[in-house]
Design a protein around this motif. Structure first.
Motif, PDB file in Angstrom:
ATOM      1  N   ILE A 373      -5.332   3.177   9.035  1.00 58.45           N
ATOM      2  CA  ILE A 373      -6.559   2.611   8.558  1.00 58.45           C
ATOM      3  C   ILE A 373      -6.241   1.405   7.472  1.00 58.45           C
ATOM      4  CG2 ILE A 373      -8.381   3.079   6.606  1.00 58.45           C
ATOM      5  CD1 ILE A 373      -8.615   4.865   9.248  1.00 58.45           C
ATOM      6  N   SER A 374      -5.136   1.505   6.768  1.00 55.68           N
ATOM      7  CA  SER A 374      -4.630   0.132   6.037  1.00 55.68           C
ATOM      8  C   SER A 374      -4.459  -1.057   6.768  1.00 55.68           C
ATOM      9  CB  SER A 374      -3.493   0.543   5.140  1.00 55.68           C
ATOM     10  OG  SER A 374      -3.877   1.387   4.142  1.00 55.68           O
ATOM     11  N   LEU A 375      -3.530  -0.616   8.133  1.00 60.22           N
ATOM     12  CA  LEU A 375      -3.386  -1.797   8.889  1.00 60.22           C
ATOM     13  C   LEU A 375      -4.815  -2.227   9.524  1.00 60.22           C
ATOM     14  CD1 LEU A 375      -0.022  -0.388  10.627  1.00 60.22           C
ATOM     15  CD2 LEU A 375      -0.326  -2.220   8.632  1.00 60.22           C
ATOM     16  N   ILE A 413      -3.959   4.100  -6.376  1.00 57.39           N
ATOM     17  CA  ILE A 413      -4.629   2.775  -6.331  1.00 57.39           C
ATOM     18  C   ILE A 413      -5.582   2.841  -7.922  1.00 57.39           C
ATOM     19  CG2 ILE A 413      -6.841   1.569  -5.533  1.00 57.39           C
ATOM     20  CD1 ILE A 413      -5.836   2.246  -2.847  1.00 57.39           C
ATOM     21  N   LYS A 414      -6.030   3.774  -8.267  1.00 57.24           N
ATOM     22  CA  LYS A 414      -6.531   3.871  -9.641  1.00 57.24           C
ATOM     23  C   LYS A 414      -5.667   3.438 -10.746  1.00 57.24           C
ATOM     24  CE  LYS A 414     -10.335   7.144  -8.431  1.00 57.24           C
ATOM     25  NZ  LYS A 414     -10.800   8.228  -8.514  1.00 57.24           N
ATOM     26  N   GLU A 431       2.481 -10.180 -13.746  1.00 55.75           N
ATOM     27  CA  GLU A 431       2.859  -8.883 -13.551  1.00 55.75           C
ATOM     28  C   GLU A 431       1.363  -8.160 -13.069  1.00 55.75           C
ATOM     29  OE1 GLU A 431       3.342 -10.506 -16.182  1.00 55.75           O
ATOM     30  OE2 GLU A 431       5.676 -10.318 -16.678  1.00 55.75           O
ATOM     31  N   ALA A 432       0.447  -8.475 -13.527  1.00 63.53           N
ATOM     32  CA  ALA A 432      -1.104  -8.062 -12.997  1.00 63.53           C
ATOM     33  C   ALA A 432      -1.259  -8.219 -11.585  1.00 63.53           C
ATOM     34  CB  ALA A 432      -2.122  -8.851 -13.878  1.00 63.53           C
ATOM     35  N   MET A 433      -0.677  -9.387 -11.297  1.00 64.74           N
ATOM     36  CA  MET A 433      -0.941  -9.776  -9.611  1.00 64.74           C
ATOM     37  C   MET A 433       0.061  -8.959  -8.902  1.00 64.74           C
ATOM     38  SD  MET A 433      -2.473 -12.151  -7.894  1.00 64.74           S
ATOM     39  CE  MET A 433      -2.786 -13.553  -8.644  1.00 64.74           C
ATOM     40  N   GLU A 434       1.226  -8.435  -9.371  1.00 63.47           N
ATOM     41  CA  GLU A 434       1.947  -7.696  -8.893  1.00 63.47           C
ATOM     42  C   GLU A 434       1.305  -6.387  -8.262  1.00 63.47           C
ATOM     43  OE1 GLU A 434       6.344  -5.290  -9.106  1.00 63.47           O
ATOM     44  OE2 GLU A 434       5.672  -7.065 -10.309  1.00 63.47           O
ATOM     45  N   LYS A 435       0.457  -5.998  -9.632  1.00 63.78           N
ATOM     46  CA  LYS A 435      -0.006  -4.509  -9.360  1.00 63.78           C
ATOM     47  C   LYS A 435      -1.222  -4.641  -8.426  1.00 63.78           C
ATOM     48  CE  LYS A 435       2.645  -2.581 -12.072  1.00 63.78           C
ATOM     49  NZ  LYS A 435       3.788  -1.676 -11.774  1.00 63.78           N
ATOM     50  N   LEU A 436      -1.965  -5.848  -8.511  1.00 69.27           N
ATOM     51  CA  LEU A 436      -3.108  -5.986  -7.452  1.00 69.27           C
ATOM     52  C   LEU A 436      -2.840  -6.113  -6.348  1.00 69.27           C
ATOM     53  CD1 LEU A 436      -5.209  -8.629  -9.751  1.00 69.27           C
ATOM     54  CD2 LEU A 436      -5.796  -6.111  -9.128  1.00 69.27           C
ATOM     55  N   GLN A 437      -1.509  -6.742  -5.876  1.00 65.91           N
ATOM     56  CA  GLN A 437      -0.987  -6.748  -4.504  1.00 65.91           C
ATOM     57  C   GLN A 437      -0.825  -5.294  -3.880  1.00 65.91           C
ATOM     58  OE1 GLN A 437      -1.019  -9.525  -2.536  1.00 65.91           O
ATOM     59  NE2 GLN A 437      -0.618  -8.188  -1.034  1.00 65.91           N
ATOM     60  N   THR A 442      -2.399  -1.488   0.355  1.00 64.01           N
ATOM     61  CA  THR A 442      -3.434  -0.380   0.904  1.00 64.01           C
ATOM     62  C   THR A 442      -4.505  -0.358   1.244  1.00 64.01           C
ATOM     63  OG1 THR A 442      -1.855   1.018  -0.694  1.00 64.01           O
ATOM     64  CG2 THR A 442      -3.808   2.040   0.336  1.00 64.01           C
ATOM     65  N   ASN A 443      -5.500  -1.304   0.495  1.00 66.57           N
ATOM     66  CA  ASN A 443      -6.790  -1.473   0.920  1.00 66.57           C
ATOM     67  C   ASN A 443      -7.020  -3.089   0.488  1.00 66.57           C
ATOM     68  OD1 ASN A 443      -9.424  -1.570   1.136  1.00 66.57           O
ATOM     69  ND2 ASN A 443     -10.135  -0.560  -0.705  1.00 66.57           N
ATOM     70  N   PRO A 444      -6.612  -3.739   1.868  1.00 63.96           N
ATOM     71  CA  PRO A 444      -6.714  -5.149   1.964  1.00 63.96           C
ATOM     72  C   PRO A 444      -8.125  -5.602   1.918  1.00 63.96           C
ATOM     73  CG  PRO A 444      -5.771  -4.383   3.794  1.00 63.96           C
ATOM     74  CD  PRO A 444      -6.029  -3.118   3.072  1.00 63.96           C
ATOM     75  N   ALA A 445      -9.351  -4.659   1.862  1.00 63.30           N
ATOM     76  CA  ALA A 445     -10.710  -5.081   1.628  1.00 63.30           C
ATOM     77  C   ALA A 445     -11.261  -4.727   0.350  1.00 63.30           C
ATOM     78  CB  ALA A 445     -11.707  -4.689   2.726  1.00 63.30           C
TER      79      ALA A 445
END
Length: 492
Positions: A373-375, A413-414, A431-437, A442-445
């Motif tokens: 699903i992620s891919l 993810i949460k 640091e925030a960008m690292e967590k969002l990445q 897992t969920n590119p959308a």
């Protein structure tokens, strides 16, 4: 020399076009694609020679074998746009090596040496008037050879005729001076046999050219009928072309195309005739990927998947940068529910540098069929990045997100979102960008992660990256007001 030099300097100073031409002769950058395509042809030729250095591939066979060697290296980034049907090596030394091997090339170089020595001997012994002719004709021959280190003139009839006329003039004027007087050859008792063999050879050449010409006339008549949507008339003429001389690849190929068109009018028996015509085309010249591809399509129409895959793979071997071949192979495996193999061909197309919305979207579908699903989401997102208006990919994303909450909204993810928000509140952007990445892995959308990351890019003075994120959100969800407002703020 002085006059030419002065004129050249003057034109170089006053003419932009002349200056550009001169620079193009000595600048690798200005030669651009022409030079790179020559390198593609020469590297393929070198590989061909390396495989058979003793006797080569046989005279006249360069065009037949070249596509297979080109297919090995044409996927390289610099070569991809320059794939070609090379009839010649564009270097007569490489041409000789690939077709006649080291012995044949050695013989030709020996003949070149004889020619040069013969010309020099004439020049030394001749009267002053004849010295000029010897110098002119000798220089002309050297110019031909030099030019054909980058060119193909010697392999075309009119330039080749000029070369041999040039060589004949030297031979004629220098026979006595070079110490090679006329000698009468006495065949004796074998003279009748020599006459018969010679007459037979000449008659054979004349007959061959006659049937070749006659077959070509039928081919062009058939092509005319084919282009004017008269397939039955085209079929008759093209069959006559094959019956007259069966080894013209173009007429056999066009005959196959005509049979395919006739099969679409309801008569499936024409499919077998189409397969026969394409095989005849390959018998004439097996180096065209289009013919293998069309044969594969014919067998797909006949639902003979084994033969279809064999021919399609052969087409891909010759032309590994053709998107339609990858897609057809992938979809054929997809029909057989072999989703891993299907995804493999789509992935391979993208890996060699091909890009299209259909490659990304279909790869996403076959990954989704394997529950990746992620891919799959990643490929659908790439499809929208390539074409934001591609609604099919948008629909696929929304369907996955609605039916796979266990994948796109996990406790992990949460947690990443919670940690990212803490870093955002503390203005800890990297640091925030690292967590969002990690969320997007897992969920590119994830619209929320994309908007957050767009905001961070804006705070880090990277408006282009922020704009890209907001536009991606709107391509997934055109009614997202947050992304719309943020995009207006970034672009105003």
């Amino acid at each position: 020399f002085a006059v030419i030099a002065v004129i050249g300097i003057v034109f170089f100073g006053i003419s932009d076009q002349f200056r550009s031409r001169i620079k193009g002769m000595v600048s690798v950058e200005r030669m651009g694609s022409s030079l790179v395509q020559r390198l593609l042809i020469w590297e393929s030729s070198a590989n061909m020679f390396a495989d058979d250095p003793v006797v080569g591939r046989g005279w006249g066979n360069f065009e037949i074998f070249y596509p297979f060697y080109q297919g090995r290296i044409v996927h390289r980034k610099q070569y991809m746009p320059l794939r070609t049907h090379a009839n010649n090596a564009h270097n007569f030394i490489m041409e000789l090596l690939t077709q006649s091997g080291i012995p044949g090339t050695g013989i030709y170089i020996w003949l070149m040496a004889v020619f040069i020595v013969f010309t020099m001997r004439i020049y030394k012994k001749a009267a002053q008037k004849d010295k000029i002719w010897a110098a002119v004709l000798g220089a002309a021959a050297l110019a031909f050879w030099t030019d054909n280190l980058l060119n193909v003139s010697l392999f075309f009839p009119i330039p080749a005729l000029a070369f041999w006329v040039n060589a004949g003039l030297i031979a004629g004027m220098g026979r006595d001076l070079a110490g090679s007087p006329y000698k009468k050859i006495n065949f004796g008792k074998v003279k009748p046999a020599v006459v018969i063999i010679t007459a037979g050879f000449v008659a054979g050449v004349v007959y061959f050219n006659y049937i070749y010409f006659k077959s070509s006339v039928h081919f062009f008549n058939g092509l005319k009928y084919s282009r004017t949507n008269l397939p039955l008339e085209a079929e008759k003429e093209l069959r006559r072309a094959w019956a007259t001389y069966p080894l013209i690849v173009d007429s056999n190929y066009e005959l196959g195309n005509v049979y395919v068109r006739l099969s679409r009018e309801g008569n499936v028996e024409y499919l077998e005739k189409a397969a026969w015509a394409y095989r005849e085309a390959l018998r004439a010249n097996p180096g065209y990927d289009e013919i293998y591809y069309n044969l594969g399509i014919v067998y797909l129409m006949k639902e003979d998947y084994g033969k279809a895959l064999d021919y399609l793979k052969k087409a891909l071997e010759i032309n590994p940068v053709a998107e339609n071949i990858y897609r057809t192979l992938g979809d054929t495996y997809g029909r057989k529910e072999k989703f891993s193999e299907a995804a493999g061909y789509y992935s391979a197309a993208i890996e060699v540098g091909l890009e299209s919305v259909h490659l990304y979207n279909n790869l996403g579908y076959y990954l989704q069929m394997q529950n990746e699903i992620s891919l799959a989401l990643k490929q659908y997102v790439r499809a929208l990045e390539f074409d934001p208006g591609f609604t099919h990919a948008r629909s696929n994303i929304m369907r996955i997100k609605s039916s796979n909450q266990d994948v796109v909204n996990t406790p992990e993810i949460k947690r990443y979102f919670s940690e990212a928000e803490t870093h955002i509140n503390n203005e800890e952007w990297p640091e925030a960008m690292e967590k969002l990445q990690k969320v997007l892995d897992t969920n590119p959308a994830s619209l929320r992660a994309l908007i957050y990351s767009g905001n961070i890019h804006f705070q880090m003075a990277e408006p282009e990256k922020a704009e890209k994120r907001y536009r991606l959100v709107l391509s997934i969800d055109p009614r997202n007001e947050t992304a719309r407002r943020n995009l207006e703020a970034v672009t105003e």
